[in-house]
Structures are given as C-alpha cells and as structure tokens.
Design a protein around this motif. Sequence first.
Motif, mmCIF file in Angstrom:
data_model
loop_
_atom_site.group_PDB
_atom_site.id
_atom_site.type_symbol
_atom_site.label_atom_id
_atom_site.label_comp_id
_atom_site.label_asym_id
_atom_site.label_seq_id
_atom_site.Cartn_x
_atom_site.Cartn_y
_atom_site.Cartn_z
ATOM 1 N N HIS A 133 -3.303 -11.540 14.960
ATOM 2 C CA HIS A 133 -2.551 -12.788 14.880
ATOM 3 C C HIS A 133 -3.456 -13.985 14.578
ATOM 4 N N ARG A 134 -4.705 -13.958 15.050
ATOM 5 C CA ARG A 134 -5.549 -15.147 14.917
ATOM 6 C C ARG A 134 -6.457 -15.137 13.707
ATOM 7 N N SER A 135 -6.975 -13.957 13.337
ATOM 8 C CA SER A 135 -7.963 -13.921 12.255
ATOM 9 C C SER A 135 -7.278 -14.007 10.893
ATOM 10 N N SER A 136 -7.973 -14.579 9.936
ATOM 11 C CA SER A 136 -7.465 -14.655 8.553
ATOM 12 C C SER A 136 -8.198 -13.696 7.623
ATOM 13 N N LEU A 137 -9.110 -12.893 8.179
ATOM 14 C CA LEU A 137 -9.950 -12.015 7.353
ATOM 15 C C LEU A 137 -9.292 -10.644 7.193
ATOM 16 N N VAL A 138 -9.119 -10.214 5.958
ATOM 17 C CA VAL A 138 -8.494 -8.915 5.687
ATOM 18 C C VAL A 138 -9.313 -7.758 6.267
ATOM 19 N N PRO A 155 1.212 -11.496 6.948
ATOM 20 C CA PRO A 155 1.454 -12.478 5.882
ATOM 21 C C PRO A 155 1.897 -11.795 4.590
ATOM 22 N N ALA A 156 2.752 -12.456 3.819
ATOM 23 C CA ALA A 156 3.273 -11.888 2.574
ATOM 24 C C ALA A 156 2.156 -11.527 1.603
ATOM 25 N N ALA A 157 1.046 -12.248 1.710
ATOM 26 C CA ALA A 157 -0.069 -11.992 0.788
ATOM 27 C C ALA A 157 -0.947 -10.835 1.236
ATOM 28 N N SER A 158 -0.633 -10.214 2.370
ATOM 29 C CA SER A 158 -1.454 -9.098 2.851
ATOM 30 C C SER A 158 -1.453 -7.976 1.825
ATOM 31 N N PRO A 159 -2.624 -7.374 1.575
ATOM 32 C CA PRO A 159 -2.681 -6.291 0.582
ATOM 33 C C PRO A 159 -1.878 -5.072 1.059
ATOM 34 N N PRO A 160 -1.405 -4.264 0.118
ATOM 35 C CA PRO A 160 -0.570 -3.096 0.480
ATOM 36 C C PRO A 160 -1.240 -2.137 1.457
ATOM 37 N N LEU A 193 -3.062 -2.754 3.968
ATOM 38 C CA LEU A 193 -2.892 -3.216 5.345
ATOM 39 C C LEU A 193 -1.500 -2.860 5.861
ATOM 40 N N ARG A 194 -0.490 -3.084 5.024
ATOM 41 C CA ARG A 194 0.880 -2.772 5.406
ATOM 42 C C ARG A 194 1.042 -1.258 5.635
ATOM 43 N N ASN A 195 0.416 -0.473 4.756
ATOM 44 C CA ASN A 195 0.492 0.989 4.921
ATOM 45 C C ASN A 195 -0.155 1.434 6.230
ATOM 46 N N LYS A 196 -1.295 0.823 6.561
ATOM 47 C CA LYS A 196 -1.976 1.211 7.804
ATOM 48 C C LYS A 196 -1.144 0.835 9.021
ATOM 49 N N LEU A 197 -0.490 -0.348 8.990
ATOM 50 C CA LEU A 197 0.400 -0.724 10.075
ATOM 51 C C LEU A 197 1.556 0.269 10.187
ATOM 52 N N ALA A 198 2.116 0.678 9.035
ATOM 53 C CA ALA A 198 3.217 1.645 9.035
ATOM 54 C C ALA A 198 2.772 2.987 9.607
ATOM 55 N N GLN A 199 1.578 3.424 9.258
ATOM 56 C CA GLN A 199 1.063 4.702 9.768
ATOM 57 C C GLN A 199 0.865 4.639 11.291
ATOM 58 N N SER A 215 9.512 -9.440 3.076
ATOM 59 C CA SER A 215 8.312 -8.834 3.656
ATOM 60 C C SER A 215 8.685 -7.835 4.747
ATOM 61 N N SER A 216 9.680 -8.179 5.582
ATOM 62 C CA SER A 216 10.104 -7.252 6.652
ATOM 63 C C SER A 216 10.812 -6.034 6.077
ATOM 64 N N ILE A 217 11.619 -6.257 5.015
ATOM 65 C CA ILE A 217 12.302 -5.127 4.370
ATOM 66 C C ILE A 217 11.282 -4.174 3.753
ATOM 67 N N ASP A 218 10.269 -4.741 3.118
ATOM 68 C CA ASP A 218 9.191 -3.914 2.554
ATOM 69 C C ASP A 218 8.486 -3.131 3.656
ATOM 70 N N MET A 219 8.257 -3.793 4.821
ATOM 71 C CA MET A 219 7.560 -3.138 5.914
ATOM 72 C C MET A 219 8.368 -1.968 6.469
ATOM 73 N N PHE A 220 9.695 -2.132 6.536
ATOM 74 C CA PHE A 220 10.539 -1.045 7.037
ATOM 75 C C PHE A 220 10.500 0.157 6.086
ATOM 76 N N ALA A 221 10.510 -0.127 4.790
ATOM 77 C CA ALA A 221 10.409 0.962 3.812
ATOM 78 C C ALA A 221 9.092 1.709 3.967
ATOM 79 N N ARG A 222 8.018 0.955 4.183
ATOM 80 C CA ARG A 222 6.720 1.609 4.355
ATOM 81 C C ARG A 222 6.680 2.449 5.630
ATOM 82 N N LEU A 223 7.367 1.957 6.687
ATOM 83 C CA LEU A 223 7.424 2.735 7.927
ATOM 84 C C LEU A 223 8.140 4.064 7.692
#
Length: 977
Positions: A48-53, A96-101, A103-109, A140-148
């Motif tokens: 939540h706090r860091s901005s570094l990918v 964030p919407a700009a997060s690379p794919p 990162l989203r995949n790792k959260l989904a996993q 962004s949330s819809i994309d995240m659900f698809a990745r999950l």
Amino acid sequence: MDDLEKAILLVYEPGAADPTLRAQAMAFCDHAKADLSALLRLCLDRLHRSSLVPVHFWCLQALHDAVRLRYSSIPPADLPILRSALLSLASDRPLPAASPPFLRNKLAQTLAALIRLEYPSLWPDPFLRILPCLPSADPSSIDMFARLLIALDDDLLSLDYPRSFAEAADATRVKDAMRQQCVPQIARHWFDVVSLYHSLDTFLVAAALDTMRRYVTWIDIALVANDAFVPLLFELILAPDSIEQLRAAAVGCVLAILQKRMDPRQKVALLRSLPVSLVFADPNLVIKVPYLVTGYAAEVLECCKKLGLTDIDSSSPVELLEEALPSVFYVMQESEEVELGNVVEFLSVYVTTMRTPSQKQAVYLGHILEFIRVQICYDPAYRNNLDIPDKIGREEEDQMGERRKDLLVLFCSICRLAPDVTQHFIQNLLIRALSSSEASVEEVEATFTLFHRLGETVNEEAMRTGSGLLRELVQILLSSQFPCLSHRMVALIYLETVMRFMKFVQDNPQYIPYVLAAFLDQRGIHHPNLNVSRRAGYLFMRAVKLMKSKFVPYLDMILRGLQDTITQFTTSDWCSKNFECSGSEDGSQIFEAIGLLIGMEDVSPEKQSDYVAAFLRPLCQKLNEVLLDSKAQGLEESSGKVLTLQQIIMALNALSKGFNARLATSICPAIGIMFKQALSGVLEILTAFPNIKTLRNKITSFIHRMVDILGGSIFPCLPVVLKQLLMESEPKDMVDFLVLVNQLISKFSTSVESILEEIFPAVASRLIVILSKDAFPSGPGCNTEEVRELQELQRILYTFLHLMANHNLSSVFLAPNCRGYLDALMQLLLLAACGHKDVLLRKLCVQIFMKLIKDWCTNCNVDDKVPGFRSFIIEKFATDCCLYSVLDKSFEFHDANTLLLFGEIVLAQKVMYEKLGSDFIIHFVSKGLQAAHCPHELTEQYYQKLQQANDIKALKSFYQLLVENLRQQQNGSLVFR
C-alpha cells in the motif's frame, strides 16, 4: 527508501552492484522472511505504501511462497488479515491501474493458492465478497477478477495438466463449492462484461471470454448455452466490423460449448440451437473462423457415430453434417490455420461412417480426394533439391514421407469404400497430366503416388480382370508418354506404379511390350539419373521373376535393349560416388534378370550358350584388364579399381542365379565351362589380393553360387579357395569360411573327406583358442559387437561339427593330423551341451554326441575306435549333461525349445544304454542318480523304462517326473555338483 527497499532493488537489478553487495542484499531479504507474522504485515504495508514495482513483486512473491510452502506455520490470528488484504487488493482497493501485468498475475496466483487451501471450510465467502462489487467496479477490478479465475484454473481446476491425487481432490472440492455458491453469479458477470465493454475495452472482454471458455467444461451448460449468451457470442462472431481478438475469443467459447460432454441426443439438440448456418452462409467469415467450422463438424460427426443414421426429433445429425461439409471443404482448401492432423482425423472418421456412399457423398469424397492430392504435393521450391538429392532434398523427402502417412491411409480407405469414385478421380488426374502443357513435376508425382496406392487396395480378382476403370487406367499408364518423367521423383514413382500393376499384365500378356518399353527405354534403365536407372534395373528383375516364362518370346528384344547398358557397365571406371547414390541397387540386378531369362528351359541350349558367352566374356575381359593393371601398380582397398572388381564379381554372381547344376553340367555343359573359367579369374584376385575384405566377401558369395551350379567339377578349385580363405583368422572371416565349408559338406557329403582332413587342423587349432571358455565375458556392457561375432562363430562351429557327424565324416576327427584336437573339441562340445544359453545350440551338441557314440562305440569295449571316448561319455557327458544340467532350475520345462532339448537328452540315454550297456547304467545310477539322492524305487523304474525297446515317449515322461522329484528334494540347489 529504507534498507529493505534498497536490498530488493539490488536483488532484482544484479548489474547495479558488485556480487558481494548483492549477496548481502539477498541475505538481508531472506532474513526479513524469517518471522512469518512480521513478514505478512511488512508485505501488506509495503504493497500500500511503496511506489516501487520491484518492491511490490517481492512482497507478492513472499506472500505466495508463504501460502504455498509455509501455510501451516502462519499464525491463525494473521489469516483473517491476510484474506481481507488480498481480497481488498483484488477488488475495492486494487493495485494501481498502471501496475504491470506480471504484478496482477502474481496477486491472482497468491489469492488462488489461499482459496485452494481454505475454500469453502475455512474461508467460505471469497467469491461472494468480490462479485457484488463487480457490476459497479472499475475495469481494473474486473481485470483482476478475470486473472484470479485464470490463475485458479491454471494452478488447480484445469484437467489439461497432470495433477496429483491431492490436487485432484482439492479441485473437486473447490468446483463443488463454486457450483453450489457462485457459478451462476460468475456467468452473469461474464455476460455483463461482454455486453457492457465489447465496444469499449477489447482486452477486458477477451479476458472474460477466456475465463468462460475455461470454465464451461465443468459448469452447468445451461448457464452459457441459452437465449441470452448464444446470440451475444454470435454477434461478436458474425459482425463484419468485429475485432478479430473478440471474434476469436467468442469462437473459443462456442467451441467449448460444442465440446461439452453430454448425451448425444442432447448434443444434437444443442447443435441445432446454434446459428452456425449463418457462418456457413458467408465464405469470407468461414475463412476467419476455421476452428469453429471444423469443431462443429467434428461434434456433429461424433453424434452420427454414436446415434447412427436415425432421425432425432425429425432431424438427422447427418443433415447437420451435410450442411457443414461444404464449409469444411472450403476451409481445407483455403485456410492454412487448421492443423492437418485434425483435418485428416475428421475426414477419416467421416469416411468410416459411410456404408454405400450416396450421390451427394460421392461428391464429398471427390472433394476429399482433391484435398489429399493437394496436401501430398511437394513444394516447387525444392524441385532441384529432390531431383539430384542433397541434404535439403533428403530432409524434404523425409518430412513429406511423414506428412503423407495418414493422408495415404485415408486415401486407401476411400479406395476400398468407393473404388469407382477413386478410379474416376485417378483417370481425370492422368488425363490432366497428359493434356496440360503446364503440368508440374509436383502434380505428376502426386498423381502417380495416388495411382500406386490405388493398386495396393485392389484385390487379386479385380487386378487380374481389370475391373471398373482399371484396365483403361493401366493402359494409359503403360502406353502414354507422361511429362516430367526426366525428374527423379516422378520417374521413380512411375516405375513403382508400373510394378504395382504387373499382376494385371500377368493375366493380360498383350501389355507386355508396353511394360518392357517402360523398363528398357529412357523412362527406366536408360534414364539419365543413375538412381532411377538402378531402381529400374531392380524392378525389372522383380518383373522377370514374376513373368519370366512370358518374357521369353521377347528375349532377343530385351537383350538388344540392354546391350549398351551392359557395355557401359563393363567399360565404366567405378568410384565411391556410384555406390553412394545407388545404395543396395548396384546395377547387378540387370544381370540377374538376364540370367533368369536365359536359364529358362524354353530357350534352346545353343542359344543359352551363345547368350551366356555374350555377357560373360565382356565381364571376364574387364576383370582380367583390371587385375593385370592392379598387379602391376598395386591395389588399395579404397581405390576405384577395387570397386570395379567388386561390381564385376557381383554381376557374375547375379548372372549365375539363373542357372542350376543340371543345366550347367548336363544340358548345356558349355555354360558350366564358361562359369568355371570366370571362377578361375575371380580366384586369381583372391590369390593376388587376399587381404582386401570387401573383395573377399564378394568372392566368397560368388564361390557359394559356383558350388551350386558347377557341382563336383568345382573340386579342383577348392584347395586354392580354402587355402586363401583360411589365411584370415578374424571371427567374421572364420564364420564366412565355415559357412562355405558347411555348404560343401551338405552338397558333397563324404566326397569332401580328404579336403576336410587337410583343413581341419587349421580350423580346429584356431577355433579352440578363439572360443575358449574365457572368450565370453558376462555382465553389464558385455554385449559388444566383438562378443556377438564370437557367438555367431560358436554357432557356426557347432553347425559344422554337426554336419560332419551326420554326413558320415566323423572319421575326419580320427585322421592322424586331426586326432590331436579331439579332446579339446569334446570339452567345448560338453561345455555347450551342458549350459549354453542358446537351447537349440545345446540340442545340436547333444545330437553330435549321439552320432559319435553310434559311430565310435560298440557293445564290446575292446572294439571301440577311440580309446578313452567311452569313459568320457560315461563319466562326463552322461552325468553332467543328461542329469545335472536338467536338474538345474534354469532348465525350464515350460519352454517349447527346452522340451525339444530334453527329448534329445532322453534319446541320448537310450543310445548310451544300447551302445555302452551296463558300463553306462552302473555309473549313471551310482555316480549320478544316487548322488542326487534319488529314491531306490525311482532308480529301479528308470532302469526298467530304459530297457523297454521302443517306448521312448514313456521314458521321456518318466524321466521328467524323476527330475522334478529330485528338484523338490534338492530345493533347486545342486549341492551334489
């Protein structure tokens, strides 16, 4: 930026620091993972706090590893925090919407891994927490659900990957819970996303459709195959301005619906409900969705297989199939996307569903035949590579061979199902090839390939009579001058096709002149390409073997047609290139064909003599020329002269195959004289150059033939032959030598006694050393080429000794110059008879001993021919071979060959009793049976059975029971040995 973030950056950017500093950073990061509770809070805070990918990725990876690998160590109080935080990141407070794919995949996993472990018992509501937020959520949330959903499918639910038993159990639990709780809501979510975003966010819609495609296999089909979803999917497919990515995703969903497993009647109803006919109506669209067309047709075809040709609700699955087939054929012709294997599999199944093709089906079969023809055509870009084959050409030929396998199997199926359709198709191809000035090499080659395969499917009666269009097709094949025959590939398959239909010509001799012309003119033996010419010679030889009696009236014409070829054969200087391009077809097959024709009884002896002279003289002259030159200048094994001599000897050998001893020595002795002269020339080569292995092999083969056709007149040559061949003592050379000697024994029997007495000492002295007991190592890595050669030599030696014994030549063993080797040979024979792993070779050795006992032993000890042999048989052979070897547990009575050996062993005991009398029986009982603790009553019964004159069968049965009884007593262990 604190120390942890700095360390993470160093870990993920190795080029930015020296190895020592990076190692310290990795150690620092690993230390941060030690306390799980602290790690969870640390990671959730930094997300939540860091901005570094890189920091985000490290935190998600650490959480993923903690859930997967250390879940049992996570404090229970921390689990609700973890669940809530991960759900929040995936829904109401997303990355964030700009997060690379990635990162989203790792959260989904990470979230999927936690769901696998806890849902539904420990965590009953992850989906119910996410789904209500989605209708109003941002993309962004819809994309995240698809990745999950995708991560859950990849890591747990999908059956496309091998799963352990535990994984399969977890998948079943999660699927069952989702079906009961949330699958309808998920399906509604898919519909909403596609409806709302199909014109706004292509990626989002494609992701939703991808998850739907994955989940269709295990959810209720009614949730997606309904009046709401199907029109929506087909809208994406049918719309002219539809984006290709969305059309492909929609096609994937429809295919998943089509391929859903269900009752075939339900499947037919489903298939009828889909507006696929709208796709078939637009050829441009058909090309864009080839997998939908072929997938739909495959499912309809599967229903046809299961249900047969019956009506279902007044509509037949066959009608659905026939509606789809034109589009399937269009896709096959125009699309390069569909995999050939899938198409061929579909067509093969379709053809097998037919019984008697209707008129419409015959048209479809024509489309399939044309598809096969197109698919088996070579690429014109490789035309030159295939004509004079280089590495590229050979690779293309191999690849096409693999490509054609299933296609030609399909073609043959059609040939058997609808021969009239196939023959008409071939007829059109032949006419097209003849009438078109632009017929290509590739098209003509494909035409002949199919014609050749057609011949494979024609039964004997149809081939003989030329039923249907066959007669006309063969006439076109034989009488026409096709284009492109100068190309190697076309010429080769043309000749193979002619050979394929030789049985038709056999019953229709009026076509023989056409066949001879095809083989003898520039299409065959006179073809400029050496490969084609040699192959034509081989095929011509096969044709002669099949039809030699019917070729005899054309003999003069054939010989005239081959005269220049024979002249060229004897005037050429051969080089290794000739052999590389010709393989085993070395040109000598033409001489074999000539010999077979000349040797026919229908040819007069005078003509036979003249013909043989016409072909033998040039060969012998060339041989003498090369021999004289080689004697003067020397000869190396790799030289062209060796190849030339080799070719001449092979030609002589091939020519001789048409003649037998009766013809060459009685009917037309002049032929025998000429071959004897040729043999003398060949033996000069052996005498002058005995160490050139390739020549030795060819000469030995020629000598075998001369033994067959010259008979006893070869005897004056044998001392020279055998002396020269004995100069080499390598195992392979000795095998070749003994094979020749075995032939002489089989053919001439006692007539070769004096020759054997001469050579036996040299043979025995070498083989006793080579085949000593230590010559055959055992254990891993011992099955070498050298050992296999020794085993072959051993087998040939015992065959040699067996032939000597059974052709009344045992006296050779007793000749003064041979007798010194007798004891060593007997020991070798005994060793093999008792325990050689080749049971049939053991049988051979036992038979040798029986014959020697009969020859050398009498009922009276004083009259024995070989002092000491009687006692050797009684004390060694009788007990070691006839008792101890069969008591061994490796002697398997259930094996057929072992039973044959056992029968010979029992027969040997009978022979020993008859020849050696009480000496044998006393020793065998006292030193053999009693030593094996045989009960007295069994010993008595054995003696009684042995005395019964002719009941060998009863003796064999009893002796087997005796052996099995003794084995039980000894428990399979021969301690008495």
